[in-house]
Structures are given as structure tokens and as C-alpha cells.
Design a protein around this motif. Structure first.
Motif, PDB file in Angstrom:
ATOM      1  N   SER A  48       0.689  -1.126   0.176  1.00  0.00           N
ATOM      2  CA  SER A  48       0.041   0.086  -0.071  1.00  0.00           C
ATOM      3  C   SER A  48       1.028   1.128   0.122  1.00  0.00           C
ATOM      4  CB  SER A  48      -0.955  -0.078   1.189  1.00  0.00           C
ATOM      5  OG  SER A  48      -1.690  -1.013   1.469  1.00  0.00           O
ATOM      6  N   GLU A  52       1.039   3.868  -2.933  1.00  0.00           N
ATOM      7  CA  GLU A  52       0.854   5.436  -2.777  1.00  0.00           C
ATOM      8  C   GLU A  52       1.894   6.455  -3.165  1.00  0.00           C
ATOM      9  OE1 GLU A  52       0.712   8.494   1.314  1.00  0.00           O
ATOM     10  OE2 GLU A  52       0.439   6.146   1.606  1.00  0.00           O
ATOM     11  N   GLU A  55       1.800   6.943  -6.790  1.00  0.00           N
ATOM     12  CA  GLU A  55       0.907   7.847  -7.115  1.00  0.00           C
ATOM     13  C   GLU A  55       1.312   9.278  -7.012  1.00  0.00           C
ATOM     14  OE1 GLU A  55      -2.716   7.256  -4.908  1.00  0.00           O
ATOM     15  OE2 GLU A  55      -3.242   5.399  -5.888  1.00  0.00           O
ATOM     16  N   LYS A  56       2.358   9.521  -5.932  1.00  0.00           N
ATOM     17  CA  LYS A  56       2.758  10.855  -5.794  1.00  0.00           C
ATOM     18  C   LYS A  56       3.604  11.252  -6.896  1.00  0.00           C
ATOM     19  CE  LYS A  56       2.883  11.134  -0.713  1.00  0.00           C
ATOM     20  NZ  LYS A  56       3.679  11.267   0.474  1.00  0.00           N
TER      21      LYS A  56
END
Length: 268
Positions: A48, A52, A55-56
Motif C-alpha cells: 500500500s 501511494e 501515485e505521488k
């Protein structure tokens, strides 16, 4: 006929079930199963986290404020940023030893004096060992008057393992990324240097990288998340050990049920 009574001396001797060995063998499968379950939760958490951070990386680069709030940087690691300013070559640091595709070398860390802002530290990338000393000699005691634009990603100090030596700033020897100590070396708060660390991103192809390496030009990192994720191997290891020890425990229990006990010697 009279019933024959066998003296207690000749009866098979039964070993007690609750022996220390049996307790240990029975505890190991439970303990290792618990460790496997814990590592499984860690695996889900790490996946996860990597998702994340990936995505950043897809977000548009940030322009950092003139005065950076250092306390929130951990929330922005791996976030792309754009910097503009001048290199402070006088305070260049070399992180060594480093390896890139089998080539030994160093990472070049140079403070960047930003336009209308504080100075931050930039890991410009890798150069081979043969060009490392030339990097320092070329710009010794100088500041670059040319403005540069740097695309990079925010990072924090690296975790240091037990085998990593202490940094020796007074001797120009840096073995691990200690952002606070590097900022102090570059002048600290009095010189407007903040403990902010940016790794420059290299967007060229393999041919460009080889050309730069041959010329002694630092080659930055790719725009990828490089967090280590070895939890899956731990999950497999602990669950396999739990299954194996559970099987061994079952074998011991079955053997004890089948065994009549220890036979004592008979005397005629």
C-alpha cells in the motif's frame, strides 16, 4: 490356573507427556505461524505504501516555498519538485562508496542556492571513481554564477546499518546521507542552508547516461520508488517453518501413542 502377577519392576515405563521437549516442539509451530501472519500484515502495508508513493510520482512537480517547513518533508518523500538556483561547488560532498551497474564510484551532493529562497542539498547523481577527485578540483572554492533548473524528488536521511562507518566531514568523507550534518557542513542556518535533501532525476536514455559517465558528468536517479520489500520471502519462510514443525510435532505424538513404553530388563 492362578493369575500371574507381573511385578511393577517388569512393567513398561511410560514417559510423561508434558516434558520440556514436547512443550518446545508444540510451541514452535504456533510461534512461527504468528510471525508469518505478522509479516503478511507488513507485506500488505508495504504494498500500500509503495502504491501511494507511485501515485505521488505521477503528480506535477512542486515549486518549494522560499522557507521550507522541514517538519512536513516526511509526508512528501518521493514527491517531484522543481528547483532553480546556482550551485555552491565550494561545499560539494561525495557520498562513497556507491555502485552503478557494476561501476564503482560516488554520488555528488552539492548545495543549490535557490532564487529568492533558502539553500537546499541536491544529490546530483553518480560519477565513477576515476572522475570523483576531478569533481572537487574543478570547482574547488567556487560558486557557479549560471542558473540551473533541477527536477528531483524529496528524500530524507538514509537508515544507517551497523556496518556503515561514521561520516568524517572534517576529512571530506561521507558514507551515508545524514541530511542535518550535511546542511551544517554547507553553512547551516546562518548561511541560509536548510536540511532539505533532493535527489536529481535523470530523464535521458541509456546512451545519454553512458556519455555523461564518460565525461564525468553526474547521472541522476530514475523516477522510481526504490523501497525494499522483502516481506513476502519472510511470509513464506515463517509459514513453511510453521508447517514443518507442526508435522514434526504430529509425528512425535503419534510415535508416543504407538510406543508401549520403555521395556525394563527381565531377570530369570
Amino acid at each position: 490356573s492362578k493369575k500371574s502377577h507381573v511385578p511393577a519392576l517388569y512393567k513398561p515405563r511410560q514417559d510423561p507427556w508434558l516434558s520440556p521437549t514436547m512443550l518446545l516442539i508444540g510451541f514452535v509451530p504456533i510461534f512461527t505461524f504468528g510471525l508469518g501472519t505478522w509479516q503478511l500484515k507488513r507485506l500488505k502495508w508495504k504494498i500500500s505504501l509503495i502504491d501511494e508513493l507511485e501515485e505521488k510520482l505521477q503528480l506535477a512537480p512542486l515549486s518549494l516555498p522560499s522557507k521550507i517547513n522541514v517538519s512536513v518533508i516526511p509526508d512528501f518523500i518521493f514527491r517531484k519538485v522543481v528547483l532553480r538556483g546556482r550551485w555552491d561547488h565550494a561545499h560539494t560532498m561525495l557520498l562513497a562508496p556507491r555502485v552503478r551497474e557494476g561501476v564503482h564510484g560516488v554520488h555528488v551532493v552539492t548545495p543549490l542556492i535557490r532564487e529568492n529562497g533558502s539553500t537546499v542539498l541536491v544529490d546530483r547523481g553518480f560519477v565513477s571513481s576515476e572522475h570523483a577527485s576531478a569533481i572537487l578540483r574543478q570547482h574547488q572554492g567556487s560558486k557557479d554564477d549560471d542558473d540551473v533548473e533541477v527536477l528531483g524528488m524529496l528524500r530524507t536521511s538514509q537508515a544507517r546499518n551497523r556496518f556503515t562507518p561514521d561520516n568524517e566531514p572534517q576529512n571530506g568523507k561521507w558514507y551515508w546521507t545524514d541530511v542535518q550534518a550535511m546542511a551544517e557542513y554547507a553553512g547551516g542556518e546562518l548561511a541560509g542552508v536548510q536540511p532539505v535533501f533532493v535527489e536529481q532525476i535523470f530523464e535521458g536514455h541509456a546512451g545519454d547516461a553512458e556519455f555523461n559517465l564518460g565525461k564525468g558528468i553526474p547521472v541522476g536517479r530514475p523516477a522510481t520508488v526504490d523501497l525494499r520489500n522483502s516481506h513476502l520471502s519472510y511470509v513464506i519462510t515463517w509459514y513453511a517453518l510453521s508447517g514443518f514443525t507442526a508435522f514434526m510435532f504430529a509425528r512425535v505424538v503419534l510415535n508416543k501413542k504407538k510406543s508401549p513404553g520403555r521395556k525394563m530388563p527381565r531377570f530369570n
